[in-house]
Write a protein that holds these residues in place. Structure first.
Motif, PDB file in Angstrom:
ATOM      1  N   GLN A   1      -0.676   8.834   9.213  1.00  0.00           N
ATOM      2  CA  GLN A   1      -0.711   7.520   8.575  1.00  0.00           C
ATOM      3  C   GLN A   1      -1.855   6.681   9.153  1.00  0.00           C
ATOM      4  O   GLN A   1      -2.111   6.704  10.349  1.00  0.00           O
ATOM      5  CB  GLN A   1       0.614   6.781   8.796  1.00  0.00           C
ATOM      6  CG  GLN A   1       1.775   7.292   7.962  1.00  0.00           C
ATOM      7  CD  GLN A   1       2.993   6.402   8.114  1.00  0.00           C
ATOM      8  OE1 GLN A   1       3.288   5.898   9.196  1.00  0.00           O
ATOM      9  NE2 GLN A   1       3.726   6.189   7.036  1.00  0.00           N
TER      10      GLN A   1
ATOM     11  N   THR B   1      -4.509   0.813   1.658  1.00  0.00           N
ATOM     12  CA  THR B   1      -3.724   0.477   0.468  1.00  0.00           C
ATOM     13  C   THR B   1      -3.287   1.758  -0.217  1.00  0.00           C
ATOM     14  O   THR B   1      -4.045   2.730  -0.319  1.00  0.00           O
ATOM     15  CB  THR B   1      -4.541  -0.382  -0.500  1.00  0.00           C
ATOM     16  OG1 THR B   1      -5.742   0.316  -0.871  1.00  0.00           O
ATOM     17  CG2 THR B   1      -4.895  -1.724   0.124  1.00  0.00           C
ATOM     18  N   CYS B   2      -2.054   1.746  -0.700  1.00  0.00           N
ATOM     19  CA  CYS B   2      -1.490   2.907  -1.386  1.00  0.00           C
ATOM     20  C   CYS B   2      -0.293   2.439  -2.210  1.00  0.00           C
ATOM     21  O   CYS B   2       0.252   1.366  -1.968  1.00  0.00           O
ATOM     22  CB  CYS B   2      -1.083   3.985  -0.389  1.00  0.00           C
ATOM     23  SG  CYS B   2      -0.024   3.399   0.959  1.00  0.00           S
TER      24      CYS B   2
ATOM     25  N   GLU C   1       3.511   2.138  -3.647  1.00  0.00           N
ATOM     26  CA  GLU C   1       4.865   2.267  -3.113  1.00  0.00           C
ATOM     27  C   GLU C   1       5.545   3.501  -3.707  1.00  0.00           C
ATOM     28  O   GLU C   1       5.098   4.080  -4.697  1.00  0.00           O
ATOM     29  CB  GLU C   1       5.697   1.025  -3.460  1.00  0.00           C
ATOM     30  CG  GLU C   1       5.635  -0.068  -2.421  1.00  0.00           C
ATOM     31  CD  GLU C   1       6.502   0.240  -1.210  1.00  0.00           C
ATOM     32  OE1 GLU C   1       6.913   1.405  -1.054  1.00  0.00           O
ATOM     33  OE2 GLU C   1       6.742  -0.671  -0.401  1.00  0.00           O
TER      34      GLU C   1
ATOM     35  N   THR D   1       2.114   5.777 -10.765  1.00  0.00           N
ATOM     36  CA  THR D   1       3.463   5.783 -10.188  1.00  0.00           C
ATOM     37  C   THR D   1       4.355   4.678 -10.740  1.00  0.00           C
ATOM     38  O   THR D   1       5.567   4.693 -10.509  1.00  0.00           O
ATOM     39  CB  THR D   1       3.377   5.612  -8.657  1.00  0.00           C
ATOM     40  OG1 THR D   1       2.717   4.381  -8.358  1.00  0.00           O
ATOM     41  CG2 THR D   1       2.616   6.776  -8.039  1.00  0.00           C
TER      42      THR D   1
ATOM     43  N   GLU E   1       0.985  -1.620  -5.643  1.00  0.00           N
ATOM     44  CA  GLU E   1       0.145  -1.205  -4.527  1.00  0.00           C
ATOM     45  C   GLU E   1       0.407  -2.130  -3.347  1.00  0.00           C
ATOM     46  O   GLU E   1       0.554  -3.342  -3.507  1.00  0.00           O
ATOM     47  CB  GLU E   1      -1.328  -1.269  -4.942  1.00  0.00           C
ATOM     48  CG  GLU E   1      -2.284  -0.767  -3.862  1.00  0.00           C
ATOM     49  CD  GLU E   1      -3.734  -0.924  -4.277  1.00  0.00           C
ATOM     50  OE1 GLU E   1      -4.392   0.101  -4.527  1.00  0.00           O
ATOM     51  OE2 GLU E   1      -4.198  -2.096  -4.359  1.00  0.00           O
TER      52      GLU E   1
ATOM     53  N   CYS F   1      -0.467   4.151   5.381  1.00  0.00           N
ATOM     54  CA  CYS F   1      -0.466   5.076   4.257  1.00  0.00           C
ATOM     55  C   CYS F   1      -0.752   6.496   4.729  1.00  0.00           C
ATOM     56  O   CYS F   1      -1.525   6.686   5.682  1.00  0.00           O
ATOM     57  CB  CYS F   1      -1.531   4.655   3.236  1.00  0.00           C
ATOM     58  SG  CYS F   1      -1.234   3.012   2.526  1.00  0.00           S
ATOM     59  N   PRO F   2      -0.143   7.499   4.067  1.00  0.00           N
ATOM     60  CA  PRO F   2       0.827   7.381   2.973  1.00  0.00           C
ATOM     61  C   PRO F   2       2.174   6.859   3.475  1.00  0.00           C
ATOM     62  O   PRO F   2       2.534   7.105   4.633  1.00  0.00           O
ATOM     63  CB  PRO F   2       0.950   8.815   2.477  1.00  0.00           C
ATOM     64  CG  PRO F   2       0.638   9.654   3.667  1.00  0.00           C
ATOM     65  CD  PRO F   2      -0.400   8.913   4.445  1.00  0.00           C
TER      66      PRO F   2
END
Length: 412
Positions: free
Chosen positions: A111, A115-116, A118, A152, A156, A161-162
């Protein structure tokens, strides 16, 4: 005046007053009186002295607990073999009386801050309007950026992340080998009132014994080394069930000692109690099952801060020292005897109520029990003053023609 004061002082110091008693020959009342007295006597001897040990003073201990785990675990997840030792699966590692042994985990590696999107089911969205930038949800993993990720259909977030995916808990538990770990408990207690200090490593326990013993409730009840699988079983849980999602077990070290005998007989007893675990066993709370927490291992890779996140499922052990020492003391003994003698008065009260209010000849008994007198006022002519003269009844009642002396009531 001087003679009156002298007489008053003489009467106060050299006279004794005793209550008058009436002997009642009545079988029913006599049986009731003796039964009540017998019950009081049984209470004093059986409960106060034998069960509650009312002749002894008591003290609780000041104690400390030290623990040490031993054992090695092995996992093979997706072809990755790992050996887990005490430094990896015990939290905290200082040997406290309350600690957690990891039995299952979910690992998220690599990790880094960025930004990624949810996870599905958390911060769902259909457009950017559903993702208000700068805000976050309590169940989310980070702060929303205001962007809805179409792939998804989730917002965001700015986060590590992830993001962690903890929907699927490994089953069977990854560290089933924890069943064979061993726990060593060292406990010392001091009873300040009696000046007695004891350790759970009692006289019969030495280095040779510890090296080969393993606790058993009947065969080795004093061995301070416990197998985790045995602890879980004795607490009423199934190891595989509690190991999957975690739980809590209380280990009670019970020091209940009678110091009227040799101090070497003051030994600990170990008890195990399942506090909370899986819903199918002892835990009735379905909202939050088991026991888990997260911790991270931080590192730097290519000058980029990263971390490995573990969601740990484990068994929390709370070691509780319970203590009570007793020893003979004259003060509580006299107090218990005095209170017991006072309780004997219950028989008199009950029998008086029966005599004076329930039996057919209650008026006769009232006349026998109570004597009524009148107060007569006379004028002291020589002094010109009025004084009140109180007439009292002579103990043998020879001068009172209405006296009940010699009266006998025969039960019919």
């Amino acid at each position: 005046m001087k003679s009156q004061i002298t007489n008053a002082l003489s009467d106060f110091f050299f006279e004794y007053e005793t209550p008058r008693q009436v002997l009642v020959k009545n079988r029913r009342v006599g049986v009731v009186c003796r039964l009540i007295q017998l019950g009081v006597l049984a209470y004093i001897i059986g409960w106060v002295f034998i069960y509650e040990k009312g002749y002894q003073s008591t003290d609780t201990a000041v104690g400390s607990v030290f623990t040490k785990m031993k054992g090695v675990g092995y996992t093979n997840v997706s072809g990755r073999e790992t050996i887990w030792d005490v430094a990896d699966y015990v939290f905290p590692s200082q040997g406290d009386s309350s600690f957690v042994v990891m039995t299952n985990y979910i690992i998220t590696e690599g990790q880094k801050m960025g930004t990624c999107p949810e996870l599905k089911g958390k911060n769902n969205c259909s457009s950017n309007a559903d993702c208000e930038g700068g805000r976050f949800k309590r169940t989310g993993h980070g702060q929303m950026t205001g962007v809805c990720v179409n792939a998804t259909k989730t917002c965001e977030v700015l986060a590590w992340c992830p993001v962690e995916d903890d929907h699927d808990i490994p089953d069977p538990p990854l560290l089933m080998s924890a069943e064979n770990y061993t726990l060593f408990i060292k406990n010392s207690v001091t009873f300040p009132l009696f000046g007695v200090t004891r350790s759970n490593l009692v006289e019969a326990i030495d280095g040779k014994y510890i090296s080969r013993c393993l606790f058993h409730p009947t065969k080795d009840p004093l061995c301070p080394i416990f197998k985790l699988g045995d602890i879980v079983k004795l607490s009423g849980f199934n190891f595989e069930t509690i190991a999957k999602e975690g739980g809590a077990i209380g280990i009670v070290v019970d020091w209940t000692c009678n110091l009227d005998v040799d101090v070497k007989h003051c030994k600990p007893e170990y008890n195990f109690h399942g506090l909370y675990g899986h819903l199918d066993e002892k835990d009735n709370a379905s909202a939050s099952l088991g026991y888990n927490f997260r911790y991270a291992k931080h590192y730097i890779e290519d000058k980029v801060p990263k971390r490995t996140l573990l969601k740990v499922f484990g068994i929390r052990f709370d070691i509780i020292v319970k203590s009570l020492a007793r020893k003979f003391d004259i003060i509580p003994t006299l107090t218990a005897i005095g209170s017991g003698v006072g309780i004997f008065g219950v028989a008199t009260v009950v029998c008086d109520l029966v005599l004076l209010y329930l039996l057919p000849k209650r008026e006769f008994y009232k006349n026998m029990k109570f004597k009524y007198t009148d107060t007569h006022t006379q004028q002291d002519e020589s002094l010109g003053l009025d004084t009140n003269i109180y007439y009292t009844l002579d103990a043998n009642a020879r001068q009172d023609p209405d006296s009940e002396a010699g009266s006998i009531e025969t039960e019919k």
